[in-house]
Enzyme design. Structure first.
Site, PDB file in Angstrom:
ATOM      1  CE  LYS A   1      23.412  52.944  38.144  1.00 16.16           C
ATOM      2  NZ  LYS A   1      23.712  51.666  37.435  1.00 16.16           N
TER       3      LYS A   1
ATOM      4  CB  ALA B   1      17.082  51.167  31.661  1.00 15.46           C
TER       5      ALA B   1
ATOM      6  CG  LEU C   1      19.761  53.883  32.405  1.00 16.47           C
ATOM      7  CD1 LEU C   1      18.783  54.599  31.469  1.00 16.47           C
ATOM      8  CD2 LEU C   1      21.202  54.171  32.000  1.00 16.47           C
ATOM      9  N   GLY C   2      19.524  53.349  37.224  1.00 16.59           N
ATOM     10  CA  GLY C   2      19.371  53.813  38.598  1.00 16.59           C
ATOM     11  C   GLY C   2      18.283  54.837  38.814  1.00 16.59           C
TER      12      GLY C   2
ATOM     13  CG  ASP D   1      21.751  51.763  43.002  1.00 17.56           C
ATOM     14  OD1 ASP D   1      20.788  51.613  43.782  1.00 17.56           O
ATOM     15  OD2 ASP D   1      21.634  51.712  41.761  1.00 17.56           O
TER      16      ASP D   1
END
Length: 274
Positions: free
Chosen positions: A8, A97, A99-100, A136
């Site tokens: 994400k 990063a 980005l999950g 998340d």
């Protein structure tokens, strides 16, 4: 069974206040993108082990017990008494990063176990399990654009699509710790709520959609700021560091050719076409 956990990006990220428990309340938009790991789960036979984990594509720190896919298996196993499994995880989403990737692996593990072993868990039940493993993680259960508030764990659907745009994602050889990212943060509520800004045309985002982590991270790692500037130089409609970094993305109306050459001093992870 093989699934493909996706990454994400964050569109905007405001740190609005510090909580009594020491964490921070945020507002951000999570948007799924087509950068994927690969996760395969099969039954484990001929062994007394409850699970085996094989990771390729990257060297992950820590023991298998620390990996979120293993934690997801152990969590569901407490109630559902799952059979032993062989887990193959191929990492393509870069770590540290913003980005999950780990959270996505976790959520997809829950969804995979639910389907493979007919657990009949609802989306809400899967989200509840995922929330116990990371703020998340639940986002990747339904995997659609949302406005995330609270610590990043309260979701509100957002009517948003970047279809037709091109996303260039750059991951430099830099790791940004959460502690670094929060070091100089001064929580504040923006004048205009993010839920209103995200509805505006993408062409306006450059002037109003901010990531509060950029100021502190860019001071420590000016190379990351240079990547964002370069994306704008190449014609990005909007560019931003994702989460607390270090990946930076640019949204373009047209495809960008020869990205690797343009960012020769960085580690270019992938170009993504939405």
């Amino acid at each position: 069974m093989i699934t493909y956990p996706n990454a994400k990006i964050n569109l905007g990220l405001n740190v609005v206040e510090k909580r009594p428990d020491g964490y921070h309340n945020l507002e951000t938009v999570f948007y799924p993108i087509n950068l994927q790991d690969a996760l395969e789960v099969t039954r484990l036979t001929g062994s007394d082990d409850a699970y085996r984990l094989h990771v390729t594509g990257a060297n992950l720190d820590g023991s298998p017990e620390d990996n979120l896919v293993v934690k997801a298996y152990r969590l569901l196993n407490e109630k559902h008494h799952l059979p032993p499994v062989d887990i193959h995880l191929h990492k393509h989403i870069p770590t540290e990063a913003g980005l999950g990737g780990g959270s996505s692996d976790c959520a997809f593990m829950i969804k995979t176990l639910n389907k493979k072993f007919n657990l009949d868990l609802s989306k809400a039940e899967m989200e509840a399990y995922a929330s116990r493993l990371g703020s998340d993680c639940p986002f990747f259960i339904q995997n659609r654009p949302v406005l995330a508030t609270g610590t990043g764990n309260v979701f509100e659907p957002v009517d948003l699509s970047l279809r037709g745009y091109h996303i260039v994602l750059i991951k430099p050889d830099i790791s940004v710790s959460t502690r670094e990212a929060y070091a100089a943060i001064r929580p504040h509520r923006p004048e205009t709520p993010l839920r209103e800004l995200i509805r505006q045309p993408i062409a306006t985002w450059k002037d109003c959609l901010k990531n509060d982590f950029e100021e502190s991270v860019f001071c420590i790692h000016p190379e990351i700021a240079a990547i964002k500037d370069k994306l704008y130089d190449l014609g990005a409609v909007y560019a931003q560091m994702s989460g607390s970094g270090s990946a930076v993305f640019g949204i373009f109306k047209e495809a960008v050719e020869n990205v690797d050459e343009k960012f020769v001093d960085c580690f270019t992870r992938q170009r993504i076409l939405e």
